[in-house]
Design a protein around this motif. Sequence first.
Motif, PDB file in Angstrom:
ATOM      1  N   ASP A  36       0.791  -1.352   0.165  1.00 60.47           N
ATOM      2  CA  ASP A  36       0.056   0.152  -0.018  1.00 60.47           C
ATOM      3  C   ASP A  36       0.771   1.283   0.049  1.00 60.47           C
ATOM      4  N   SER A  37       0.260   2.647   0.049  1.00 63.33           N
ATOM      5  CA  SER A  37       0.989   3.781   0.018  1.00 63.33           C
ATOM      6  C   SER A  37       2.028   3.895   1.217  1.00 63.33           C
ATOM      7  N   GLU A  38       1.877   3.271   2.370  1.00 68.28           N
ATOM      8  CA  GLU A  38       2.675   3.474   3.587  1.00 68.28           C
ATOM      9  C   GLU A  38       3.579   2.214   3.509  1.00 68.28           C
ATOM     10  N   GLY A  39       3.796   1.216   2.506  1.00 67.84           N
ATOM     11  CA  GLY A  39       4.606   0.279   2.469  1.00 67.84           C
ATOM     12  C   GLY A  39       4.274  -0.975   3.230  1.00 67.84           C
ATOM     13  N   ARG A  40       3.202  -1.146   3.268  1.00 65.65           N
ATOM     14  CA  ARG A  40       2.738  -2.403   3.924  1.00 65.65           C
ATOM     15  C   ARG A  40       2.065  -3.367   3.059  1.00 65.65           C
ATOM     16  N   PHE A 106       6.627  -1.179  -9.867  1.00 70.06           N
ATOM     17  CA  PHE A 106       5.703  -0.619 -10.394  1.00 70.06           C
ATOM     18  C   PHE A 106       4.678   0.193  -9.920  1.00 70.06           C
ATOM     19  N   PRO A 107       4.087   1.376  -9.953  1.00 68.17           N
ATOM     20  CA  PRO A 107       3.155   2.026  -9.182  1.00 68.17           C
ATOM     21  C   PRO A 107       1.794   1.129  -9.591  1.00 68.17           C
ATOM     22  N   LEU A 108       1.089   1.273  -8.551  1.00 62.33           N
ATOM     23  CA  LEU A 108      -0.424   0.624  -9.097  1.00 62.33           C
ATOM     24  C   LEU A 108      -1.443   1.527  -8.268  1.00 62.33           C
ATOM     25  N   LEU A 109      -2.416   1.812  -8.876  1.00 61.93           N
ATOM     26  CA  LEU A 109      -3.919   2.485  -8.427  1.00 61.93           C
ATOM     27  C   LEU A 109      -4.453   1.568  -7.579  1.00 61.93           C
ATOM     28  N   LEU A 110      -4.618   1.766  -6.372  1.00 60.93           N
ATOM     29  CA  LEU A 110      -5.379   0.771  -5.305  1.00 60.93           C
ATOM     30  C   LEU A 110      -6.655   1.397  -5.108  1.00 60.93           C
ATOM     31  N   PRO A 111      -7.575   0.261  -4.850  1.00 61.58           N
ATOM     32  CA  PRO A 111      -8.957   0.618  -4.637  1.00 61.58           C
ATOM     33  C   PRO A 111      -9.084   1.786  -3.585  1.00 61.58           C
ATOM     34  N   GLY A 112      -9.742   2.989  -3.746  1.00 64.80           N
ATOM     35  CA  GLY A 112      -9.730   4.039  -3.033  1.00 64.80           C
ATOM     36  C   GLY A 112      -8.913   5.182  -3.499  1.00 64.80           C
ATOM     37  N   GLY A 113      -8.510   4.787  -4.605  1.00 64.56           N
ATOM     38  CA  GLY A 113      -7.594   5.865  -5.311  1.00 64.56           C
ATOM     39  C   GLY A 113      -6.046   6.237  -4.736  1.00 64.56           C
ATOM     40  N   THR A 114      -5.498   5.476  -3.982  1.00 70.50           N
ATOM     41  CA  THR A 114      -4.083   5.701  -3.223  1.00 70.50           C
ATOM     42  C   THR A 114      -3.088   4.896  -4.318  1.00 70.50           C
ATOM     43  N   ILE A 115      -1.986   5.375  -4.549  1.00 71.23           N
ATOM     44  CA  ILE A 115      -0.846   4.816  -5.278  1.00 71.23           C
ATOM     45  C   ILE A 115      -0.196   3.683  -4.461  1.00 71.23           C
ATOM     46  N   GLY A 116      -0.340   2.415  -4.837  1.00 69.52           N
ATOM     47  CA  GLY A 116       0.645   1.473  -4.192  1.00 69.52           C
ATOM     48  C   GLY A 116       1.550   0.960  -4.970  1.00 69.52           C
ATOM     49  N   LEU A 117       2.417  -0.224  -4.674  1.00 72.00           N
ATOM     50  CA  LEU A 117       3.524  -0.689  -5.354  1.00 72.00           C
ATOM     51  C   LEU A 117       3.299  -2.230  -5.438  1.00 72.00           C
TER      52      LEU A 117
END
Length: 187
Positions: A36-40, A106-117
């Motif tokens: 997720d965007s927090e690196g979890r 690579f970046p991923l658009l996660l559910p909820g609109g945040t950027i994950g990896l």
Amino acid sequence: SRQNKQLQKVNQQHEDNLSLLKQFLNADNRYSYIKDSEGRFLTVNDNLCRLLSCDENSLLGKQVEEVAHHDLASLMVESDREALNELKTVEKETHWRERLYKITKFPLLLPGGTIGLGAFAEDITEQRHLERTLRENASRAAAFSHLLSSSIKNPDNQLTNALEEVCAINGSKIGVLLIIDEKTGTI
């Protein structure tokens, strides 16, 4: 009641899709994960679990610094940051514990609109060794071919040419050619 059945159907489809994704990731011999965007960790495959000596439940929701050796965690976080800062796919080769890894993040658009990896990493040590061996063998074959053709053109220079080619193959600047007299056995 009809809404409940529809909701159950959607939930079952979601679970089936997650199961399918898990099977897909586990069939691959690379290490893979989604953060997720927090690196979890949100998703990990079995190879990553083996690498980190943890089961999946021990990894999900955790940051890599919490579960991996410091040197590995530092490498992973550094390349994570690079992909997230640039918001594009980043491929690199990294050495870790005498092995060479090809890492794709690579970046991923996660559910909820945040950027994950998302990430894939594979050990390419043996592949690189094989490539180097093939290049060396091709170089030897070319040198041998050159030696044979020059021997035919200039038989008087055959030994000198052979020595030069052997030096070129071995990357040596100096070579010694010893000629043994077959009758006496002397050099």
